[in-house]
Motif scaffolding. Structure first.
Motif: not given
Length: 208
Positions: A53, A89, A94-95, A97-99, A102, A117, A122, A126, A145
């Motif tokens: 990501l 992302i 971020i929050r 889009e990551v959800y 995933m 990440t 990010i 995750v 990360s």
């Protein structure tokens, strides 16, 4: 604006990134090797389907180097790079889009085993997404990360991360600035300092 400052001999040092038209003086870390080491750790732990990501905008040199290191580690291990496992992302969202990402990565169609990440923001997203989905790290997905923070030591499980030498970066940048000031003309020092990262191994990358 940066080019104007340099044209007028203002002392200026770039930190954490380089620009094609303004590469030096600068202080950066070896982002490519840091990413290579992180992904290699996941590969040695048995994960082969490793997602990345990354973060937009994609023109940032530090981010591009981390993606390059990710790809290099896969190729070095004889694994073909799958574009479907690389997701960009946007920093502003971020929050959410990551959800969404995933769900895609953990679907039976994709079946990602691990994720690397590009930064700690990010990585936190995750972890939150995994919790909302009722999934566990590293049981359901190993995590590494780039960019270590104190929070990662306190997470459950603690997060494996690539640590940057932040104090050394600041010290070297100041040294370059002082060197330029001592020139009295403010003339740029044509030098780039590259510092090494450290891979801090914790439980999030140790998928059983």
């Amino acid at each position: 604006p940066l080019l104007n400052l340099r044209k007028n001999n203002y002392p200026l040092v770039l930190i954490d990134r380089i620009l094609p038209e303004f590469e030096k003086p600068s202080v950066v870390v070896d982002n490519r090797k840091g990413a290579f080491d992180a992904v290699s750790l996941l590969l040695k732990s048995g994960q082969k389907k490793i997602a990345m990501l990354t973060i937009g905008p994609s023109h940032l040199s530090s981010v591009n180097e981390r993606v390059a290191g990710y790809k290099e580690a896969l190729v070095h291990a004889g694994i073909k790079v799958d574009p479907k496992l690389i997701k960009e992302i946007t920093f502003e969202n971020i929050r959410d889009e990551v959800y969404k990402v995933m769900h895609e990565l953990l679907s039976p169609v994709v079946g990602a085993e691990a994720v690397f990440t590009a930064n700690n923001h990010i990585a936190v997203a995750v972890m939150e997404a995994m919790r909302r989905m009722g999934k566990r790290i590293p049981k359901d997905l190993a995590l590494v990360s780039f960019d270590d923070v104190d929070l990662f030591r306190l997470c459950d499980p603690p997060v494996t991360a690539v640590a940057q030498p932040t104090e050394a970066i600041g010290e070297e940048a100041v040294k370059l600035l002082l060197e330029m000031l001592e020139n009295k003309t403010g003339k740029a020092v044509e030098r780039q300092i590259v510092l090494q990262t450290e891979l801090v191994v914790r439980e999030s990358s140790l998928k059983s």
